[in-house]
Design a protein around this motif. Sequence first.
Motif, PDB file in Angstrom:
ATOM      1  N   HIS A 186      38.451  37.659  37.696  1.00  0.00           N
ATOM      2  CA  HIS A 186      37.153  37.620  37.000  1.00  0.00           C
ATOM      3  C   HIS A 186      36.909  36.269  36.334  1.00  0.00           C
ATOM      4  O   HIS A 186      36.209  36.183  35.314  1.00  0.00           O
ATOM      5  CB  HIS A 186      37.057  38.750  35.969  1.00  0.00           C
ATOM      6  CG  HIS A 186      36.780  40.087  36.591  1.00  0.00           C
ATOM      7  ND1 HIS A 186      35.607  40.369  37.247  1.00  0.00           N
ATOM      8  CD2 HIS A 186      37.534  41.207  36.689  1.00  0.00           C
ATOM      9  CE1 HIS A 186      35.652  41.608  37.714  1.00  0.00           C
ATOM     10  NE2 HIS A 186      36.817  42.143  37.397  1.00  0.00           N
ATOM     11  N   THR A 202      35.363  32.315  36.451  1.00  0.00           N
ATOM     12  CA  THR A 202      34.181  31.714  37.076  1.00  0.00           C
ATOM     13  C   THR A 202      34.390  30.203  37.240  1.00  0.00           C
ATOM     14  O   THR A 202      35.265  29.611  36.601  1.00  0.00           O
ATOM     15  CB  THR A 202      32.903  31.937  36.217  1.00  0.00           C
ATOM     16  OG1 THR A 202      33.136  31.366  34.936  1.00  0.00           O
ATOM     17  CG2 THR A 202      32.574  33.404  36.095  1.00  0.00           C
ATOM     18  N   TYR A 203      33.549  29.615  38.061  1.00  0.00           N
ATOM     19  CA  TYR A 203      33.645  28.175  38.374  1.00  0.00           C
ATOM     20  C   TYR A 203      33.572  27.320  37.110  1.00  0.00           C
ATOM     21  O   TYR A 203      34.269  26.330  36.961  1.00  0.00           O
ATOM     22  CB  TYR A 203      32.488  27.822  39.327  1.00  0.00           C
ATOM     23  CG  TYR A 203      32.518  26.419  39.866  1.00  0.00           C
ATOM     24  CD1 TYR A 203      33.366  26.092  40.916  1.00  0.00           C
ATOM     25  CD2 TYR A 203      31.677  25.430  39.349  1.00  0.00           C
ATOM     26  CE1 TYR A 203      33.391  24.797  41.436  1.00  0.00           C
ATOM     27  CE2 TYR A 203      31.694  24.138  39.861  1.00  0.00           C
ATOM     28  CZ  TYR A 203      32.557  23.831  40.907  1.00  0.00           C
ATOM     29  OH  TYR A 203      32.581  22.564  41.411  1.00  0.00           O
ATOM     30  N   GLY A 250      34.756  32.640  32.539  1.00  0.00           N
ATOM     31  CA  GLY A 250      35.229  33.976  32.938  1.00  0.00           C
ATOM     32  C   GLY A 250      36.142  34.587  31.888  1.00  0.00           C
ATOM     33  O   GLY A 250      36.273  34.065  30.768  1.00  0.00           O
ATOM     34  N   ASP A 252      37.763  26.193  37.706  1.00  0.00           N
ATOM     35  CA  ASP A 252      37.901  26.317  39.161  1.00  0.00           C
ATOM     36  C   ASP A 252      39.249  25.822  39.692  1.00  0.00           C
ATOM     37  O   ASP A 252      39.903  26.497  40.458  1.00  0.00           O
ATOM     38  CB  ASP A 252      36.753  25.547  39.830  1.00  0.00           C
ATOM     39  CG  ASP A 252      36.670  25.846  41.313  1.00  0.00           C
ATOM     40  OD1 ASP A 252      36.389  27.005  41.652  1.00  0.00           O
ATOM     41  OD2 ASP A 252      36.922  24.932  42.124  1.00  0.00           O
ATOM     42  N   LYS A 310      39.380  33.323  43.759  1.00  0.00           N
ATOM     43  CA  LYS A 310      37.971  32.909  43.787  1.00  0.00           C
ATOM     44  C   LYS A 310      37.192  33.711  44.821  1.00  0.00           C
ATOM     45  O   LYS A 310      36.065  34.140  44.585  1.00  0.00           O
ATOM     46  CB  LYS A 310      37.870  31.409  44.113  1.00  0.00           C
ATOM     47  CG  LYS A 310      38.389  30.531  43.000  1.00  0.00           C
ATOM     48  CD  LYS A 310      38.020  29.088  43.249  1.00  0.00           C
ATOM     49  CE  LYS A 310      39.234  28.281  43.630  1.00  0.00           C
ATOM     50  NZ  LYS A 310      38.966  26.853  43.739  1.00  0.00           N
ATOM     51  N   TYR A 314      31.585  40.120  42.700  1.00  0.00           N
ATOM     52  CA  TYR A 314      30.251  39.888  42.140  1.00  0.00           C
ATOM     53  C   TYR A 314      29.177  40.328  43.143  1.00  0.00           C
ATOM     54  O   TYR A 314      28.230  41.024  42.801  1.00  0.00           O
ATOM     55  CB  TYR A 314      30.080  38.404  41.801  1.00  0.00           C
ATOM     56  CG  TYR A 314      28.774  38.072  41.124  1.00  0.00           C
ATOM     57  CD1 TYR A 314      28.642  38.167  39.745  1.00  0.00           C
ATOM     58  CD2 TYR A 314      27.666  37.664  41.875  1.00  0.00           C
ATOM     59  CE1 TYR A 314      27.429  37.864  39.113  1.00  0.00           C
ATOM     60  CE2 TYR A 314      26.454  37.359  41.259  1.00  0.00           C
ATOM     61  CZ  TYR A 314      26.339  37.460  39.880  1.00  0.00           C
ATOM     62  OH  TYR A 314      25.152  37.175  39.272  1.00  0.00           O
ATOM     63  N   ASN A 340      23.647  30.705  41.300  1.00  0.00           N
ATOM     64  CA  ASN A 340      24.913  30.641  40.552  1.00  0.00           C
ATOM     65  C   ASN A 340      25.936  29.690  41.166  1.00  0.00           C
ATOM     66  O   ASN A 340      27.076  29.633  40.704  1.00  0.00           O
ATOM     67  CB  ASN A 340      25.511  32.045  40.437  1.00  0.00           C
ATOM     68  CG  ASN A 340      24.909  32.788  39.255  1.00  0.00           C
ATOM     69  OD1 ASN A 340      25.012  32.335  38.123  1.00  0.00           O
ATOM     70  ND2 ASN A 340      24.251  33.893  39.533  1.00  0.00           N
ATOM     71  N   LYS A 364      28.837  30.140  38.499  1.00  0.00           N
ATOM     72  CA  LYS A 364      29.861  31.191  38.653  1.00  0.00           C
ATOM     73  C   LYS A 364      30.788  30.908  39.838  1.00  0.00           C
ATOM     74  O   LYS A 364      31.970  31.247  39.809  1.00  0.00           O
ATOM     75  CB  LYS A 364      29.194  32.555  38.875  1.00  0.00           C
ATOM     76  CG  LYS A 364      28.599  33.180  37.620  1.00  0.00           C
ATOM     77  CD  LYS A 364      28.117  34.568  37.958  1.00  0.00           C
ATOM     78  CE  LYS A 364      27.670  35.445  36.853  1.00  0.00           C
ATOM     79  NZ  LYS A 364      27.264  34.993  35.596  1.00  0.00           N
ATOM     80  N   PHE A 365      30.228  30.314  40.896  1.00  0.00           N
ATOM     81  CA  PHE A 365      31.019  30.173  42.137  1.00  0.00           C
ATOM     82  C   PHE A 365      31.143  28.730  42.580  1.00  0.00           C
ATOM     83  O   PHE A 365      30.235  27.931  42.372  1.00  0.00           O
ATOM     84  CB  PHE A 365      30.347  30.921  43.303  1.00  0.00           C
ATOM     85  CG  PHE A 365      29.805  32.241  42.903  1.00  0.00           C
ATOM     86  CD1 PHE A 365      30.645  33.228  42.426  1.00  0.00           C
ATOM     87  CD2 PHE A 365      28.445  32.501  42.992  1.00  0.00           C
ATOM     88  CE1 PHE A 365      30.156  34.446  42.033  1.00  0.00           C
ATOM     89  CE2 PHE A 365      27.945  33.723  42.603  1.00  0.00           C
ATOM     90  CZ  PHE A 365      28.793  34.690  42.118  1.00  0.00           C
TER      91      PHE A 365
END
Length: 399
Positions: free
Chosen positions: A109, A111-112, A116, A122, A130, A137, A158, A162-163
Motif C-alpha cells: 500500500h 505510493t510513488y 502510502g 518509489d 508496486k 487500486y 495519478n 500514486k503510481f
Amino acid sequence: MKFCINNLLLSISFALDLAEKDFMIDSKNHSKRVAIVSGKIGRQLGLSDEEIFDLVSYALLHDVGIVKLNSEAHIESHEKTGAHCIFGEEIVKDFPFLEKRENIVLYHHETYNGEGTFGKFDHEIHLFSKIIGFSDYFELLHREHLSQEEIVRDITNNIGIKFSPEIANAWLELQKTASFWLDIDDLFIDNVKGDLFPKICRDVDYRQIHETTKIFSPIVDSYSSFTGNHSSGISEKIDIMADFYQFDQEKKYKLLISADMHDIGKLGIPNRILDKNGKLTNEEFSIVKKHTYYTRRILEKIEYFGDIVEWASNHHEKLNGTGYPYGLGAEKIDFCSRLMAVIDIYQALTENRPYRCGMNHVKAMDILMEMVEKNEIDGQVVADVDKVFGGVLVENTSK
Ligand SMILES: [Fe+2]
Ligand SMILES: [Fe+2]
Ligand SMILES: [Fe+2]
Ligand SMILES: [Fe+2]
C-alpha cells in the motif's frame, strides 16, 4: 511425485477470498483479480515465467493478513493502519516462493510519492509491491463499477503521484483490448487465473508438501480469536498418534497436512459467528456447519490429495450418521477420519478459550466416552488417546 504448487495456491486463494468477503463489503474475487492484473502487467514488463509465478503467488496472498484482524470494522480502516500488511508479511515469510524476497506484502500500500501506509518512496519499494499496489487500486475502482473511461482517467491523473509511469503505462497499453476487461469478469476469472499462472511443478514428497501447508494452520487459527492454537495443537497430537500407530512417513505427513487444513473452510464463516460470546442460534450453527463442506471444496482439486480431502473434511461426521455435512455412517468413515474426529474434539476440549480454561485429560475423556456410548466416535481410538495422553495433565499452550 510431480506436484504443482500452483494448484495448492489457487485452491487456497478460494478460501482467502471467502475470508475477505467477510471484511470487504460487496467484494468478490478481490485477490484473484489483483493476481490476474498483476500477472498481466508483469508479462507486459517482460518478467520471466519464474518471476511471474512468484508475482502471482504474492498477489494471491497480498491481503492474507486480513484473516488475523478479528474485527467487524470495514477494511479501509485497517488499510490505513497497515496492520494487515504487517500480519501478511509475517504470514507469507515461510511460503516456498521460488525466490525469497522481503517486504513485498508489507509495502503493497505504498505510493510513488511516498504518501502510502509506511511513507516509502518509489525507489524503496520492490517492483512486485508496486505492481500489486497498482492492481489493488485498480481493483477498488473496478469494484465501484466505474466505467472504463472513468478508471482510465483516474489512473492517468495519478501517474507520478500514486503510481510509477512504468507500471501505469504498461496497464494503459493492456486495457486497450476488450479481452483485458473480459478476463477480469467474475464469470471467467477462474479460467483465466489458471491460464495466466505459469505451471511450475516440482518433484516432492508429502513431507515437503507439508512444509507448505503448515503455514496455513496459523492462518486458520488466527482467523478466530477463540481458536488460538487449535490446528497446530491437532497437528502435534496427530504426530504423536501417528507414531503410536507406527504409520509410515507418507501416511503420517498426509495426516499432518489434513490436520493443517481441516478447518480451512472456517475462513468462509463470518467472524461474528465464530467469535460470538454465548450460545449460537440454530441458524448460526447451521452456518458454522458449512465449514467442513467448504474444506472439501477447497482441497478437492489438489492433485494427490484424495485421502487428505477425506481425512480433513470428515472430522464432524459421526459413526451413527448424525454428523455433518453428509451424515455419513460408520461404514463410510475410515480409520484416519475417525482419528481426526477424536483428536479434533480432544483438542477443542483441552485448549484454552477466552471464556474458559481448557479441561484436563480426565474430564475430556469423560466427554469422549459419553460420545462413544452414543456411537458417535470410535471407542478404540478414544482408548488409544487415553493410553497415549492419559495420566498427564494436558498442558495448555494457547496464549
Ligand atoms: Fe491490502
Ligand atoms: Fe487488496
Ligand atoms: Fe471443524
Ligand atoms: Fe477443528
